[in-house]
Design a protein around this motif. Structure first.
Motif, PDB file in Angstrom:
ATOM      1  N   ALA A   3       0.957  50.517 -18.620  1.00 53.49           N
ATOM      2  CA  ALA A   3      -0.086  51.539 -18.839  1.00 53.49           C
ATOM      3  C   ALA A   3       0.540  52.934 -18.768  1.00 53.49           C
ATOM      4  CB  ALA A   3      -1.189  51.396 -17.799  1.00 53.49           C
ATOM      5  N   ARG A   4       1.420  53.106 -17.788  1.00 56.45           N
ATOM      6  CA  ARG A   4       2.076  54.419 -17.644  1.00 56.45           C
ATOM      7  C   ARG A   4       2.933  54.699 -18.886  1.00 56.45           C
ATOM      8  NH1 ARG A   4       3.635  54.977 -12.106  1.00 56.45           N
ATOM      9  NH2 ARG A   4       1.530  55.796 -12.010  1.00 56.45           N
ATOM     10  N   ALA A   5       3.641  53.684 -19.337  1.00 56.95           N
ATOM     11  CA  ALA A   5       4.543  53.869 -20.484  1.00 56.95           C
ATOM     12  C   ALA A   5       3.782  54.319 -21.733  1.00 56.95           C
ATOM     13  CB  ALA A   5       5.297  52.572 -20.759  1.00 56.95           C
ATOM     14  N   VAL A   6       2.562  53.818 -21.911  1.00 55.65           N
ATOM     15  CA  VAL A   6       1.833  54.191 -23.139  1.00 55.65           C
ATOM     16  C   VAL A   6       0.934  55.415 -22.902  1.00 55.65           C
ATOM     17  CG1 VAL A   6       1.860  51.809 -23.960  1.00 55.65           C
ATOM     18  CG2 VAL A   6      -0.176  52.663 -22.765  1.00 55.65           C
ATOM     19  N   GLY A   7       0.903  55.929 -21.675  1.00 56.41           N
ATOM     20  CA  GLY A   7       0.144  57.165 -21.411  1.00 56.41           C
ATOM     21  C   GLY A   7      -1.325  56.941 -21.090  1.00 56.41           C
ATOM     22  N   LEU A   8      -1.653  55.738 -20.599  1.00 57.68           N
ATOM     23  CA  LEU A   8      -3.044  55.493 -20.188  1.00 57.68           C
ATOM     24  C   LEU A   8      -3.212  55.850 -18.718  1.00 57.68           C
ATOM     25  CD1 LEU A   8      -4.207  51.991 -21.534  1.00 57.68           C
ATOM     26  CD2 LEU A   8      -5.178  54.220 -22.080  1.00 57.68           C
ATOM     27  N   GLU A   9      -4.287  56.517 -18.367  1.00 57.60           N
ATOM     28  CA  GLU A   9      -4.615  56.708 -16.963  1.00 57.60           C
ATOM     29  C   GLU A   9      -5.101  55.375 -16.393  1.00 57.60           C
ATOM     30  OE1 GLU A   9      -5.994  61.382 -16.878  1.00 57.60           O
ATOM     31  OE2 GLU A   9      -7.540  59.851 -17.043  1.00 57.60           O
ATOM     32  N   THR A  10      -4.964  55.219 -15.079  1.00 60.07           N
ATOM     33  CA  THR A  10      -5.366  53.933 -14.490  1.00 60.07           C
ATOM     34  C   THR A  10      -6.263  54.117 -13.262  1.00 60.07           C
ATOM     35  OG1 THR A  10      -3.301  53.966 -13.256  1.00 60.07           O
ATOM     36  CG2 THR A  10      -3.359  52.560 -15.210  1.00 60.07           C
ATOM     37  N   ILE A  11      -7.096  53.096 -13.071  1.00 60.14           N
ATOM     38  CA  ILE A  11      -7.875  52.984 -11.840  1.00 60.14           C
ATOM     39  C   ILE A  11      -7.478  51.649 -11.220  1.00 60.14           C
ATOM     40  CG2 ILE A  11     -10.195  52.680 -10.852  1.00 60.14           C
ATOM     41  CD1 ILE A  11     -11.305  54.388 -13.052  1.00 60.14           C
ATOM     42  N   GLY A  12      -7.213  51.639  -9.939  1.00 56.78           N
ATOM     43  CA  GLY A  12      -6.909  50.375  -9.256  1.00 56.78           C
ATOM     44  C   GLY A  12      -8.043  50.052  -8.298  1.00 56.78           C
ATOM     45  N   PHE A  13      -8.570  48.825  -8.402  1.00 54.89           N
ATOM     46  CA  PHE A  13      -9.601  48.378  -7.454  1.00 54.89           C
ATOM     47  C   PHE A  13      -8.929  47.533  -6.370  1.00 54.89           C
ATOM     48  CE2 PHE A  13     -12.273  48.679 -11.415  1.00 54.89           C
ATOM     49  CZ  PHE A  13     -13.036  49.750 -10.988  1.00 54.89           C
ATOM     50  N   PHE A  14      -9.144  47.927  -5.125  1.00 56.09           N
ATOM     51  CA  PHE A  14      -8.539  47.227  -3.986  1.00 56.09           C
ATOM     52  C   PHE A  14      -9.630  46.863  -2.983  1.00 56.09           C
ATOM     53  CE2 PHE A  14      -5.585  50.286  -5.778  1.00 56.09           C
ATOM     54  CZ  PHE A  14      -4.438  49.535  -5.985  1.00 56.09           C
ATOM     55  N   ILE A  15      -9.403  45.784  -2.243  1.00 61.40           N
ATOM     56  CA  ILE A  15     -10.381  45.372  -1.221  1.00 61.40           C
ATOM     57  C   ILE A  15      -9.680  45.311   0.134  1.00 61.40           C
ATOM     58  CG2 ILE A  15     -12.077  43.636  -0.534  1.00 61.40           C
ATOM     59  CD1 ILE A  15     -12.181  42.644  -3.393  1.00 61.40           C
ATOM     60  N   ILE A  16     -10.342  45.893   1.113  1.00 57.55           N
ATOM     61  CA  ILE A  16      -9.813  45.893   2.475  1.00 57.55           C
ATOM     62  C   ILE A  16     -10.720  45.013   3.340  1.00 57.55           C
ATOM     63  CG2 ILE A  16      -9.412  47.361   4.539  1.00 57.55           C
ATOM     64  CD1 ILE A  16      -7.447  48.091   2.388  1.00 57.55           C
TER      65      ILE A  16
END
Ligand code: B12
Length: 469
Positions: free
Chosen positions: A337-350
């Motif tokens: 995603a970084r290589a193609v220039g897309l912003e990202t959201i990461g969903f994490f659970i605690i």
């Protein structure tokens, strides 16, 4: 006939005006197609009290949608309907789908519709029409997918209605957005986007072949996708006819079929629709995402994608979440995603059942390593309809007292397991936000985004609540 569709006012400490309800928009569209008159009442954006709307519109039937955090409000609205008139009230949506008897037993509820509602709802309207709009003359018997109370007070469930066949998905009308007060909504991701104009969702496929243990199972497992032509026709309509300046893909699993995503992207380019930015609302599968796919999405106008990572500990992913995903796949998807220039959201659970301080640390470390634009840390919440709910009921202790407590935005753990006390989870959740967002590199990145400054009051409010609250 006149039918009123309600989204009950949310009491959550988050802004739920991000998106008008797509479920109600589909129900409204199929009802209008069948010749009925529909009014949508979204409690989150309405100025008029419900009683006044009921007196003004005089519906023959009322339908209310509810997920778990809305169910108490849905019952409250149903009781209001009964105070105003004898109009039958039908409940649907995720919560009544997984616990239908609970709602059907309420004296102010006539029936519950389980799972996908379009065909069941239109059948109810047509039966009510034939019974000359009186429920006394109408039988609920034999309507697939319905749960209702019989005259003796017992609750019965008709068999499930089969899901809409894949070959019929393309024939569905587009969501009835003209019935919504679209100007009253924010945009789909207001924390990171500055959008002036309508930001509207689209559902290009239904269902999910995976069975993650934190996800409420509200529909069939089979993944059913619309054709590229149908998706792009709706996309064009959203932009050209409904004035969408941003589109959010709401699918549970957008990228199950790689070829279909590539085709949709190519068609968006061919139609010149790539100038309208689009985002993924739900995570796409990291194990099915690579540079070619993400690059095609980026060229077709996608600005941001989300990935459901959930945990930074492989054993937790495998044995607790049943995610069918490796940490290497996660790393490689974020790299791509970084290589193609897309912003990202990461969903994490605690705080998943079975976690320890060390596994929660693994998650926080992985989030910092992946460094998405947005890291969304949820406190594990055992919603009814999930495997996690069953695990907690069997081996732990639920701390939530009412369905209203089933939120994770308030920093409260909603269950304890042996070896996993609530205060540990709450501490790690706060620590996750602090460690992720208060890194110097991160602060610099946040300050460098123009949206940060445009959204300053909101950002400060949210940061304060999370870090200090
Ligand atoms: C978009 C979304 C959101 C948006 C809501 C936007 C909106 N206004 O709808 C936001 C980001 C605000 C959100 C927040 C939350 N969400 Co959410 N969300 C979704 C998501 C991804 C898509 C919903 C959607 O549009 N689906 C497509 C439409 C077509 O389906 P639908 O709405 O279910 O409607 C169909 C049927 O349910 C039925 N139906 C629905 N209502 C009615 C009413 C009647 C009368 C009838 C007859 C039928 C009927 O017919 C419809 C057409 O087939 C779902 C996942 C999913 N697959 O649905 C989770 C999901 C609904 N969310 C979920 C949760 C848990 C939440 C939160 C509680 C999270 C939290 N911890 O706080 C909050 C609660 C928000 C609130 N309002 O109280 C869970 C609900 C589980 C449960 N047991 O209730 C889901 C199912 C995810 C999951 N699989 O676990 N969410």
């Amino acid at each position: 006939m006149r039918a009123l569709l309600i989204n009950p006012k949310s009491s959550l400490p988050i802004d739920t005006r991000t998106s008008p309800s797509l479920g109600l928009a589909y129900l409204a569209a199929v009802s209008e197609q069948a010749g009925h008159q529909i009014r949508v009442y979204d409690g989150d954006v309405e100025a008029l009290p419900l009683e006044a709307a009921l007196r003004e519109f005089e519906p023959h039937i009322v339908g209310i949608t509810a997920n778990t955090t809305q169910i108490t409000a849905a019952w409250r609205d149903a009781a209001i309907v009964k105070q105003v008139s004898d109009t039958p009230v039908v409940l649907g949506g995720p919560h009544p789908t997984v616990l239908p008897d609970e709602s059907a037993a309420k004296p102010f509820v006539a029936a519950v519709v389980r799972s996908e509602g379009e065909a069941t709802w239109t059948e109810i309207l047509s039966r009510l029409d034939k019974a000359e709009l009186s429920t006394t003359g109408m039988s609920w018997d034999g309507i697939l997918g319905v749960t209702f109370r019989q005259a003796d007070g017992s609750v019965v469930s008709a068999p499930d209605r089969p899901p809409i066949p894949v070959e019929e998905l393309d024939a569905m009308p587009f969501p009835a957005w003209h019935l919504f007060r679209l100007e009253q909504y924010t945009n789909l991701q207001p924390a990171v986007d500055q959008v002036s104009g309508h930001s509207l969702p689209i559902l290009t496929s239904r269902g999910c072949p995976y069975r993650c243990t934190y996800c409420s199972q509200i529909g069939p497992r089979r993944w059913r996708a619309r054709s590229t032509a149908s998706v792009v026709a709706e996309w064009r309509w959203l932009v050209k006819e409904r004035g969408a300046v941003e589109i959010g893909v709401l699918d549970d699993s957008f990228n199950i079929n790689r070829q279909r995503v590539l085709e949709i992207c190519q068609a968006l380019l061919d139609e010149g629709l790539h100038h309208v930015p689009w985002i993924m609302i739900n995570g796409i599968r990291a194990n099915l995402a690579d540079e070619e796919l993400l690059g095609a999405m980026k060229r077709a106008g996608c600005i941001r994608t989300a990935f459901g990572v959930e945990s930074g500990n492989q054993a937790i992913l495998d044995t607790v979440v049943d995610k069918h995903l490796t940490l290497d796949q996660v790393r490689s998807a974020f790299r791509a995603a970084r290589a193609v220039g897309l912003e990202t959201i990461g969903f994490f659970i605690i705080g998943l059942p079975g976690e320890t301080e060390a596994t929660m640390d693994d998650t926080i470390r992985l989030a910092c390593e992946l460094d998405p634009l947005v890291a969304n840390f949820s406190i594990a919440t055992p919603f009814p309809g999930t495997q996690m709910y069953e695990t907690v009921k069997a081996q732990g202790r639920l701390l939530a007292e009412t369905w209203d407590d089933f939120v994770f935005f308030e920093g409260k753990a909603r269950f304890e397991m042996p070896g996993l006390p609530a205060d540990l989870v709450e501490r790690k959740w706060k620590e996750a936000y602090r460690r992720f967002y208060l890194r110097p590199k991160r602060i610099a990145r946040t300050l460098a985004r123009k949206e940060t400054w445009l959204q300053l009051p909101r950002t400060v409010r949210m940061a304060w609540r999370t870090v200090m609250g």
